[in-house]
Design a protein around this motif. Structure first.
Motif, PDB file in Angstrom:
ATOM      1  N   CYS A  56      27.892  23.488  13.869  1.00 35.25           N
ATOM      2  CA  CYS A  56      27.743  22.061  14.158  1.00 35.25           C
ATOM      3  C   CYS A  56      27.165  21.296  12.972  1.00 35.25           C
ATOM      4  CB  CYS A  56      26.881  21.861  15.401  1.00 35.25           C
ATOM      5  SG  CYS A  56      27.623  22.594  16.882  1.00 35.25           S
ATOM      6  N   GLU A  83      21.753  21.977  19.112  1.00 44.19           N
ATOM      7  CA  GLU A  83      22.716  22.628  19.991  1.00 44.19           C
ATOM      8  C   GLU A  83      22.196  24.015  20.326  1.00 44.19           C
ATOM      9  OE1 GLU A  83      25.059  19.581  17.899  1.00 44.19           O
ATOM     10  OE2 GLU A  83      23.825  21.205  17.160  1.00 44.19           O
ATOM     11  N   CYS A  92      28.321  28.061  22.413  1.00 44.97           N
ATOM     12  CA  CYS A  92      27.477  26.874  22.364  1.00 44.97           C
ATOM     13  C   CYS A  92      27.456  26.237  23.749  1.00 44.97           C
ATOM     14  CB  CYS A  92      27.999  25.878  21.329  1.00 44.97           C
ATOM     15  SG  CYS A  92      26.952  24.410  21.168  1.00 44.97           S
ATOM     16  N   ASP A  94      26.268  23.282  24.379  1.00 52.09           N
ATOM     17  CA  ASP A  94      26.265  21.827  24.256  1.00 52.09           C
ATOM     18  C   ASP A  94      27.511  21.238  23.600  1.00 52.09           C
ATOM     19  OD1 ASP A  94      23.553  21.578  25.313  1.00 52.09           O
ATOM     20  OD2 ASP A  94      22.989  22.615  23.469  1.00 52.09           O
TER      21      ASP A  94
END
Length: 117
Positions: A56, A83, A92, A94
């Motif tokens: 990210c 995240e 992940c 998020d």
């Protein structure tokens, strides 16, 4: 760095002494292929291995993340954008469709080893 190759082509790479991995935290190590792994130890002593690369933020920072629990799921929260990544699967929580590589981890003779194909 010691590399032990076993059946099925899995190489166990020694990364650090067990006491170097803080409970509730992580450490990073460089593997022979140039990739970086983050090894985490949660409160009950279980170890997990993830890629150190945070997809990210685009930075190698996950070992410096915050280790915790999200509804019973052991996670590390990236220190950049926060995240959360499942320590068991690398998924992940998020960002849909985002995941990091996981690595098997073992302790032998007081030393942490990461498995790599």
């Amino acid at each position: 760095m010691t590399v032990l190759t076993e059946a099925l082509g899995l190489a166990w790479i020694e990364v650090c002494p067990l006491e170097a991995v803080p409970t509730g935290g992580g450490v990073a190590a460089l593997l022979p292929d140039g990739s970086q792994v983050a090894v985490f130890r949660i409160a009950d002593g279980v170890l997990f291995g993830l890629s150190h690369w945070d997809p990210c933020s685009g930075a190698a920072v996950l070992a410096r993340g915050i280790v915790g629990d999200a509804g019973g799921v052991p996670v590390v929260a990236s220190p950049v954008y926060k995240e959360r990544f499942d320590l068991r699967t690398g998924e992940c929580l998020d960002a849909e469709g985002v995941r990091v590589r996981t690595y098997p981890v073992r302790v032998a003779g007081g030393l942490v080893h990461v498995g790599s194909a």
